[in-house]
Design a protein around this motif. Structure first.
Motif, PDB file in Angstrom:
ATOM      1  N   ALA A 197      45.044  -9.131 120.378  1.00 28.83           N
ATOM      2  CA  ALA A 197      44.174 -10.223 120.822  1.00 28.83           C
ATOM      3  C   ALA A 197      43.298  -9.767 121.987  1.00 28.83           C
ATOM      4  CB  ALA A 197      45.011 -11.431 121.221  1.00 28.83           C
ATOM      5  N   ARG A 198      43.902  -9.040 122.929  1.00 27.21           N
ATOM      6  CA  ARG A 198      43.142  -8.533 124.066  1.00 27.21           C
ATOM      7  C   ARG A 198      42.063  -7.562 123.601  1.00 27.21           C
ATOM      8  NH1 ARG A 198      46.787  -5.648 127.269  1.00 27.21           N
ATOM      9  NH2 ARG A 198      47.972  -7.583 127.324  1.00 27.21           N
ATOM     10  N   HIS A 199      42.394  -6.707 122.651  1.00 28.50           N
ATOM     11  CA  HIS A 199      41.423  -5.744 122.136  1.00 28.50           C
ATOM     12  C   HIS A 199      40.270  -6.468 121.443  1.00 28.50           C
ATOM     13  CE1 HIS A 199      39.725  -2.759 119.352  1.00 28.50           C
ATOM     14  NE2 HIS A 199      39.955  -1.927 120.352  1.00 28.50           N
ATOM     15  N   ARG A 200      40.580  -7.502 120.650  1.00 28.74           N
ATOM     16  CA  ARG A 200      39.517  -8.252 119.968  1.00 28.74           C
ATOM     17  C   ARG A 200      38.604  -8.945 120.968  1.00 28.74           C
ATOM     18  NH1 ARG A 200      43.618  -9.754 116.226  1.00 28.74           N
ATOM     19  NH2 ARG A 200      43.899 -11.668 117.385  1.00 28.74           N
ATOM     20  N   GLU A 201      39.150  -9.439 122.078  1.00 27.93           N
ATOM     21  CA  GLU A 201      38.330 -10.090 123.094  1.00 27.93           C
ATOM     22  C   GLU A 201      37.463  -9.082 123.843  1.00 27.93           C
ATOM     23  OE1 GLU A 201      40.972 -12.257 125.590  1.00 27.93           O
ATOM     24  OE2 GLU A 201      41.508 -13.673 124.010  1.00 27.93           O
ATOM     25  N   ASP A 202      38.014  -7.900 124.106  1.00 29.43           N
ATOM     26  CA  ASP A 202      37.272  -6.866 124.835  1.00 29.43           C
ATOM     27  C   ASP A 202      36.229  -6.166 123.975  1.00 29.43           C
ATOM     28  OD1 ASP A 202      38.812  -7.464 127.036  1.00 29.43           O
ATOM     29  OD2 ASP A 202      40.148  -5.717 126.816  1.00 29.43           O
ATOM     30  N   HIS A 203      36.423  -6.147 122.665  1.00 24.10           N
ATOM     31  CA  HIS A 203      35.519  -5.460 121.746  1.00 24.10           C
ATOM     32  C   HIS A 203      35.093  -6.407 120.629  1.00 24.10           C
ATOM     33  CE1 HIS A 203      38.082  -2.324 123.555  1.00 24.10           C
ATOM     34  NE2 HIS A 203      36.957  -1.648 123.616  1.00 24.10           N
ATOM     35  N   PRO A 204      34.248  -7.373 120.957  1.00 26.71           N
ATOM     36  CA  PRO A 204      33.840  -8.334 119.907  1.00 26.71           C
ATOM     37  C   PRO A 204      32.958  -7.662 118.856  1.00 26.71           C
ATOM     38  CG  PRO A 204      32.589  -8.694 121.911  1.00 26.71           C
ATOM     39  CD  PRO A 204      33.618  -7.659 122.228  1.00 26.71           C
ATOM     40  N   GLN A 205      33.102  -8.124 117.641  1.00 27.14           N
ATOM     41  CA  GLN A 205      32.279  -7.647 116.536  1.00 27.14           C
ATOM     42  C   GLN A 205      31.266  -8.727 116.195  1.00 27.14           C
ATOM     43  OE1 GLN A 205      34.876  -6.612 113.360  1.00 27.14           O
ATOM     44  NE2 GLN A 205      35.795  -4.911 114.450  1.00 27.14           N
ATOM     45  N   SER A 206      30.329  -8.391 115.371  1.00 29.51           N
ATOM     46  CA  SER A 206      29.327  -9.367 114.953  1.00 29.51           C
ATOM     47  C   SER A 206      30.001 -10.514 114.226  1.00 29.51           C
ATOM     48  CB  SER A 206      28.304  -8.719 114.025  1.00 29.51           C
ATOM     49  OG  SER A 206      27.662  -7.674 114.692  1.00 29.51           O
ATOM     50  N   ARG A 207      29.771 -11.691 114.716  1.00 28.59           N
ATOM     51  CA  ARG A 207      30.284 -12.881 114.036  1.00 28.59           C
ATOM     52  C   ARG A 207      29.432 -14.072 114.455  1.00 28.59           C
ATOM     53  NH1 ARG A 207      36.065 -12.388 116.875  1.00 28.59           N
ATOM     54  NH2 ARG A 207      35.332 -12.147 118.980  1.00 28.59           N
ATOM     55  N   CYS A 208      29.555 -15.113 113.744  1.00 30.99           N
ATOM     56  CA  CYS A 208      28.671 -16.256 113.966  1.00 30.99           C
ATOM     57  C   CYS A 208      29.034 -17.036 115.235  1.00 30.99           C
ATOM     58  CB  CYS A 208      28.695 -17.183 112.759  1.00 30.99           C
ATOM     59  SG  CYS A 208      30.273 -17.996 112.488  1.00 30.99           S
TER      60      CYS A 208
END
Length: 62
Positions: A50-61
């Motif tokens: 979860a921390r990694h996803r928050e620190d490295h956001p990907q393209s999303r709507c």
């Protein structure tokens, strides 16, 4: 297809669907590359993801 083989296939599918298999692969990779480092618990692993996803956001709507 035997019942045992069918049950194994269903179990594999459910583990992939829920993400449980991903944790298993992570543990194997971590032990291979860092054998002396402690392996995080599933809860700690989910927090790391979860921390990694928050620190490295990907393209999303959103």
């Amino acid at each position: 297809m035997s019942v045992r083989r069918w049950a194994r296939a269903v179990r594999w599918y459910l583990r992939e669907l829920t993400g449980e298999a991903e944790y298993g692969r992570y543990c194997e990779r971590r032990l291979r590359h860092h054998p002396l480092a402690p392996v995080p618990t599933p809860r700690e692993y989910q927090a790391l993801r979860a921390r990694h996803r928050e620190d490295h956001p990907q393209s999303r709507c959103c």
